[in-house]
Design an enzyme around this catalytic site. Structure first.
Site, mmCIF file in Angstrom:
data_model
loop_
_atom_site.group_PDB
_atom_site.id
_atom_site.type_symbol
_atom_site.label_atom_id
_atom_site.label_comp_id
_atom_site.label_asym_id
_atom_site.label_seq_id
_atom_site.Cartn_x
_atom_site.Cartn_y
_atom_site.Cartn_z
ATOM 1 N N TYR A 113 -9.037 5.418 1.468
ATOM 2 C CA TYR A 113 -7.690 5.614 0.920
ATOM 3 C C TYR A 113 -7.141 7.003 1.185
ATOM 4 O O TYR A 113 -5.944 7.229 1.067
ATOM 5 C CB TYR A 113 -7.679 5.283 -0.568
ATOM 6 C CG TYR A 113 -7.880 3.805 -0.800
ATOM 7 C CD1 TYR A 113 -6.885 2.905 -0.440
ATOM 8 C CD2 TYR A 113 -9.063 3.303 -1.307
ATOM 9 C CE1 TYR A 113 -7.068 1.540 -0.595
ATOM 10 C CE2 TYR A 113 -9.251 1.940 -1.478
ATOM 11 C CZ TYR A 113 -8.245 1.060 -1.120
ATOM 12 O OH TYR A 113 -8.431 -0.283 -1.265
ATOM 13 N N LEU A 114 -8.011 7.943 1.519
ATOM 14 C CA LEU A 114 -7.542 9.297 1.828
ATOM 15 C C LEU A 114 -6.501 9.268 2.946
ATOM 16 O O LEU A 114 -5.613 10.119 2.999
ATOM 17 C CB LEU A 114 -8.721 10.195 2.232
ATOM 18 C CG LEU A 114 -9.515 10.841 1.082
ATOM 19 C CD1 LEU A 114 -10.040 9.823 0.096
ATOM 20 C CD2 LEU A 114 -10.659 11.680 1.611
ATOM 21 N N ILE A 172 1.711 2.571 6.623
ATOM 22 C CA ILE A 172 0.896 3.434 7.471
ATOM 23 C C ILE A 172 0.431 2.678 8.710
ATOM 24 O O ILE A 172 0.129 3.287 9.722
ATOM 25 C CB ILE A 172 -0.319 4.027 6.729
ATOM 26 C CG1 ILE A 172 -1.303 2.965 6.254
ATOM 27 C CG2 ILE A 172 0.128 4.891 5.563
ATOM 28 C CD1 ILE A 172 -2.663 3.537 5.845
ATOM 29 N N ASP A 173 0.367 1.340 8.612
ATOM 30 C CA ASP A 173 -0.147 0.543 9.739
ATOM 31 C C ASP A 173 0.753 0.589 10.962
ATOM 32 O O ASP A 173 0.317 0.279 12.058
ATOM 33 C CB ASP A 173 -0.328 -0.918 9.306
ATOM 34 C CG ASP A 173 -1.463 -1.074 8.331
ATOM 35 O OD1 ASP A 173 -2.478 -0.365 8.496
ATOM 36 O OD2 ASP A 173 -1.357 -1.903 7.404
ATOM 37 N N GLY A 192 0.825 -1.205 0.000
ATOM 38 C CA GLY A 192 0.000 0.000 0.000
ATOM 39 C C GLY A 192 0.857 1.251 0.000
ATOM 40 O O GLY A 192 1.853 1.325 0.722
ATOM 41 N N MET A 236 -8.465 2.632 8.838
ATOM 42 C CA MET A 236 -7.658 1.544 8.293
ATOM 43 C C MET A 236 -6.934 0.813 9.411
ATOM 44 O O MET A 236 -6.653 1.389 10.464
ATOM 45 C CB MET A 236 -6.662 2.083 7.281
ATOM 46 C CG MET A 236 -7.218 2.173 5.870
ATOM 47 S SD MET A 236 -5.890 2.633 4.725
ATOM 48 C CE MET A 236 -6.734 2.416 3.140
ATOM 49 N N GLY A 237 -6.565 -0.435 9.138
ATOM 50 C CA GLY A 237 -5.827 -1.236 10.106
ATOM 51 C C GLY A 237 -6.539 -2.556 10.340
ATOM 52 O O GLY A 237 -7.585 -2.595 10.972
ATOM 53 N N ARG A 238 -5.970 -3.603 9.789
ATOM 54 C CA ARG A 238 -6.593 -4.928 9.919
ATOM 55 C C ARG A 238 -6.334 -5.515 11.295
ATOM 56 O O ARG A 238 -7.224 -6.040 11.934
ATOM 57 C CB ARG A 238 -6.006 -5.892 8.880
ATOM 58 C CG ARG A 238 -6.579 -5.745 7.504
ATOM 59 C CD ARG A 238 -6.020 -6.836 6.604
ATOM 60 N NE ARG A 238 -4.578 -6.701 6.466
ATOM 61 C CZ ARG A 238 -3.983 -6.092 5.453
ATOM 62 N NH1 ARG A 238 -4.694 -5.565 4.475
ATOM 63 N NH2 ARG A 238 -2.661 -6.023 5.392
ATOM 64 N N ARG A 259 -4.024 7.385 3.420
ATOM 65 C CA ARG A 259 -2.639 7.090 3.041
ATOM 66 C C ARG A 259 -2.135 7.951 1.900
ATOM 67 O O ARG A 259 -0.937 7.966 1.633
ATOM 68 C CB ARG A 259 -2.476 5.603 2.702
ATOM 69 C CG ARG A 259 -3.146 5.167 1.426
ATOM 70 C CD ARG A 259 -3.014 3.655 1.248
ATOM 71 N NE ARG A 259 -3.448 3.246 -0.086
ATOM 72 C CZ ARG A 259 -3.717 2.004 -0.429
ATOM 73 N NH1 ARG A 259 -3.627 1.036 0.460
ATOM 74 N NH2 ARG A 259 -4.084 1.716 -1.655
#
Lengths: 400, 400
Positions: free
Chosen positions: B292-293, B140-141, B16, B183-185, B295
């Site tokens: 997506y904003l 980013i994660d 990503g 975001m972040g799984r 990242r």
């Protein structure tokens, strides 16, 4: 004609917040402080709801430092509301205004707010209560009549341009089909702002569907497929109002102005992405709904927008007090459009209440599902300079 | 030990995109240009996919001006990919590296990319092909092992903090229940970054659910109801990975690393909003998915993050060439945490490949569905100074 009318002022904020609506609030407060005709400046919390509940705060006691900080903070510092007062409620509003000796009312908002202000003003006339009302324009939708543009739009359009710029780079990095949903029920100015993201020939958005367009799902899918075939990727930007043109989509929740609730949900983007997946068999299909970030992102403000938002607040007070008129503030663009310049004029309340405008028909390039360069000329001065997007020259190495 | 190994270098970007991944690319190119051991610098388009397709560009021919502009542009300028090469593909990669006399390989990415780099490096050793590989960290994660934090996180966290700040003001203006999906799984660092939005006592987010939390839908609804009861509004921030803890939600699409596709859809936010509407009967319930904003937003970069992203690219080249080692670059935080200071160290590839980390357990305040202030101390230097959010003192006026 100088105004002898003395008393207190009430200011309220109404409708959807913007990044600069507090500039207008602070413009009203600072300007009102200069005029001896205005004794106290009361802020109504949550617009007409606060007036009805006698929920006022004393804005003259606020420190200038706090007010300047508030001016630079997004969303409505007094609180907002979506409420069209009934005739009974308007009667109650006068009762309260009389009790508090309120002689000036400034209402910051869009066309719905202008309508509410107009209703209150008409009832004041009927009641022979001497009273000045000024509407202070704001709306990210940019759909107010009379004005060239509306405070709030420039900052929202700037957010959208920056977001779309980055998203196009993202889509180029990991190619696929990307659908972005923009705010705007009827007016396509915000959707059109996505085109400001383009700096190179093949930059997205590749297809732009403002609410004013004629929309057919089949043609939409065909256009997406054609771009995807040509570029190996496709960035599509669609105004949320387009959802109302698709019979398969049912919309339910409405506010008291009869507006359908479209924001605050990802359903429309997901609907389009699922259609693309199912009918085009494309693998990487994603959708984003920019949502409330468009109007409230902290730290993405157009300087021109912030300046003009402050000015419309100031002018509303100046005209109500010094000119002794009711009305709304409109922004006129001057000159030939090459150098950006505006002036501020007063316009009767009824000219901006209720009805809204759409984008000029010749800004739509319908056959290409695109927006004309005329929009860029119009919008760029309102948005401010955008960062240059770098790209590698990418000299290829021969295969061995 | 100075390195005698001479040849060409390949640099690629994978996984990503981030707002600063091109800083690392440019750091690699500039540093590589300084070392006589590296003759040509080839950029592989779309990571291992570009190597397999012999799709290289000549980065030494790029102008410094263009490279600096690229460094300030979000997402992967070379293009990215999510692909774990098979053994056969790795064999093909050597064939191509040999043909092009590639002796240095720099792969910018997260743990998946480190794994791909590690596989290629192991095969190079087996083939007795003299070769240096360095992984350049980005995600980013913020979930890479060994490092205190990862380039890309600071800017994404900054975007999230600013968005949440504005959204909280928006929610205060028009009160209701707002759900934001982050975001972040598996790692909750991005979800936790929403807490940086708080400056006043009752600022949101009021409830924060990172993927590491134990989640029950009933308890969630109870907590939302309690905040809503108390404040008349509620801002809830939920990591997308929480969706995997809710049995009612089916998730399907997976990439080649086995990761479930969660982003690029509004379904999870809508699911939670619909649950709240149905079970709590609350009227104004909205959901946004930052998408997506987070990242790729153009123009929201943390300075510290941009600086460090450049540095990890430079160090990777320096160590590969001057120290003749393989590995990855890790960031260590120095001192007592009061003054921010870091250094950069090299770490073996296998220490960052495959596995990832979660937030320290003591950063979760589970009973309050919140994040500890320890996170603020950790994250604020990475995010940079945030704008002060103004608020009216709001001295009430007596009802009459």
């Amino acid at each position: 004609m100088a105004n002898k009318l003395r008393g207190n002022a009430v200011v309220g904020q109404s409708g959807g917040p913007t990044a600069v609506i507090n500039q207008s609030l602070v413009g009203v407060v600072f300007e009102a402080s200069k005029h001896p005709q205005i004794e106290n400046i009361y802020g109504a919390r949550h617009g007409v709801k606060g007036i009805l509940g006698e929920d006022f705060v004393d804005l003259k006691r606020e420190s200038i430092g706090d007010l300047e900080a508030v001016a630079n903070t997004p969303a409505s510092a007094l609180g907002s509301v979506r409420q069209k007062p009934t005739t009974e409620e308007c009667a109650r509003i006068f009762e309260i205004f009389r009790k508090h000796d309120v002689r000036y009312f400034f209402y910051i908002g869009g066309n719905d707010s202008a309508e509410a202000a107009s209703i209150i003003n008409d009832l004041a006339k009927d009641a022979e209560y001497e009273f000045r009302t000024f509407h202070v324009p704001k709306t990210i939708d940019n759909d107010l009549l009379v004005s060239d543009h509306t405070p709030g739009f420039g900052s929202a359009a700037r957010f959208i341009a920056l977001a779309t710029m980055g998203d196009d780079c993202d889509n180029r990095s990991l190619p696929g089909i990307k659908v972005n949903i923009l705010m705007g029920r009827k007016a396509g100015f915000l959707t059109a702002a996505t085109m400001l993201a383009r700096q190179h020939d093949d930059d997205g958005p590749h297809l732009v569907y403002p609410p004013e367009c004629t929309f057919s799902l089949d043609k939409f899918l065909g256009s997406v497929a054609a771009v995807y075939q040509k570029l190996g990727r496709c960035l599509v930007c669609v105004g949320e109002g387009v959802a109302e043109k698709i019979p398969e989509i049912k919309l339910q929740e409405k506010d008291s102005h009869g507006n359908v609730q479209l924001s605050g949900s990802g359903f429309f983007g997901d609907f389009l992405a699922n259609q693309i997946k199912a009918k085009l068999g494309a693998k990487r299909v994603r959708a984003d709904t920019y949502g409330y970030l468009q109007r409230s992102f902290a730290g993405c403000v157009s300087e021109v927008d912030a300046f003009e938002a402050r000015r419309v607040g100031e002018f509303a007070v100046r005209w109500a007090v010094a000119e002794n008129v009711d009305g709304s503030v409109a922004i006129r663009r001057l000159g030939d459009g090459k150098d950006y310049a505006v002036d501020f004029v007063s316009t009767p309340l009824e000219t901006v209440a209720r009805n809204t405008k759409s984008m000029p028909a010749d800004w739509l390039v319908s056959e290409q599902s695109d927006i004309s360069e005329k929009f860029r000329t119009y919008a760029l001065p309102l948005v401010g300079e955008l960062p240059r997007q770098g790209r590698l020259a990418a000299y290829p190495i021969k295969k061995k």
